[in-house]
Design a protein around this motif. Structure first.
Motif, short mmCIF file in Angstrom:
data_model
loop_
_atom_site.label_atom_id
_atom_site.label_comp_id
_atom_site.label_asym_id
_atom_site.label_seq_id
_atom_site.Cartn_x
_atom_site.Cartn_y
_atom_site.Cartn_z
N SER A 54 0.84 -1.20 0.00
CA SER A 54 0.00 0.00 0.00
C SER A 54 0.88 1.26 0.00
CB SER A 54 -0.96 -0.03 1.19
OG SER A 54 -0.23 -0.10 2.38
N THR A 55 0.25 2.39 0.22
CA THR A 55 0.82 3.66 -0.22
C THR A 55 2.23 3.95 0.26
OG1 THR A 55 -1.43 4.43 0.02
CG2 THR A 55 0.24 6.08 -0.42
N ASP A 75 4.64 0.93 -1.28
CA ASP A 75 4.21 1.02 -2.66
C ASP A 75 5.09 0.23 -3.64
OD1 ASP A 75 2.83 1.71 -4.85
OD2 ASP A 75 3.59 3.75 -5.00
#
Lengths: 169, 162
Positions: free
Chosen positions: A54-55, A58
């Motif tokens: 996830s962010t 990433d």
């Protein structure tokens, strides 16, 4: 709309129009940036897998982010977590469903060697039943380690031979 | 708190005669009983004293002791918030107790697990297939004499080149 003015042929310029490379390097370059992982997620390492994909960390930056939830569309099997003997046939079947070329990452110490589960239930490392390209130890591994592992796998893919047509084709 | 303690005192006074030994451990009333009196005692716990939740059944392996196994039951009263533990001893040669499925339906799964892990047989439970283990598993892994490193893989191992 005059018949007398010929259409000018496209001028050859000094711009970059073709290049030469070796086939294996070219295919390897293409393949290493289009890893489609299949997350075979069984245990607590899943939290770290979510974190790394996830962010903040990433893995999309490496062309390795879009998980495909069918093994037939993926070429990187990430085994995340403990695999028990009862689950081993499922993992084996998932691996066999994947198309060539395919690579396998053992994510975390349980998938690598069974970790501290040395007992009647746990498979002591997924390499007992399927070939593994890359081991990422840790309980769970830090996201930096996973990213390092993915980059090492990309180096490995880039350095591999990539037969387009072989005798099995 | 008060009603729960009163309840345990009443249970102890009422069922103590059927028990070989009684005592308290961590706020739980412990009754050591014979295998024959298991179903009557559990029935009275449920019907007279309101122990409506069957928490679990497991076993304890004492390899040096005769009889070798304890079968341990826990009951909970959701009205009075107290627990009762029943313990009964069974021999290794005949590790059989009566099932509690007619009293508590949830015993069906827990007896399956206890059967596969310890080899305790529950007379009257007609479904003792493996629950967490798989068909073909030999032995009972939570017995003390099961080798820690013994593996029974379902998928044959690869020949790994050194």
């Amino acid at each position: 709309m005059s018949a007398t003015t010929p259409v000018p042929r496209q001028q050859k310029s000094a711009a970059f129009e073709y290049l030469t490379t070796r086939k294996d390097e070219f295919v390897g370059w293409a393949r290493k940036f289009s890893l489609f992982p299949y997350p075979f997620v069984t245990a607590c390492c899943a939290m770290e897998f979510m974190s790394v994909s996830s962010t903040l960390y990433d893995t999309d930056r490496f062309g390795a982010a879009l998980p495909r939830f069918t093994p037939r569309q993926s070429d990187l099997l990430m085994v995340v977590g403990t695999v028990s003997h009862k689950q081993a046939p499922i993992l084996r079947k998932v691996y066999e469903q994947m198309c060539e070329p395919k690579w396998v990452i053992a994510f975390g110490v349980c998938a690598t060697s069974g970790g501290f589960y040395q007992n009647y239930a746990a498979l002591p490392g997924i390499d007992k039943i399927i070939p593994v390209d890359l081991y990422i130890p840790g309980c769970p591994p830090r996201p930096e380690m996973v990213i390092d592992g993915i980059m090492k796998l990309q180096d490995k893919i880039a350095g591999e031979r990539h037969p387009i047509i072989n005798q099995d084709f | 708190m008060g009603t729960g303690e009163n309840l345990l005192e009443r249970v102890q006074a009422s069922l103590g005669a059927q028990a070989l030994e009684t005592g308290m451990a961590h706020g739980i009333l412990v009754l050591q009983i014979t295998a024959e009196s298991l179903v009557p005692v559990a029935g009275r716990l449920k019907q007279e004293f309101g122990f409506d939740l069957f928490l679990d059944v497991t076993a304890t392996d004492w390899p040096q002791r005769r009889p070798r196994f304890d079968v341990v039951y826990h009951f909970y009263s959701a009205r009075d918030f107290v627990r009762v533990r029943l313990k009964t001893q069974v021999e290794e040669t005949d590790p059989t107790v009566d099932t509690l499925v007619p009293l508590y339906g949830s015993a069906r799964y827990m007896e399956r697990e206890c059967h596969e892990m310890y080899g305790i047989r529950f007379r009257g439970n007609d479904d003792l297939r493996p629950l967490l283990l798989y068909e073909g598993f030999v032995g009972h892994p939570l017995r003390k004499d099961y080798p820690k490193q013994r593996e029974q893989p379902l998928v044959p191992y690869r020949d790994v080149k050194p």
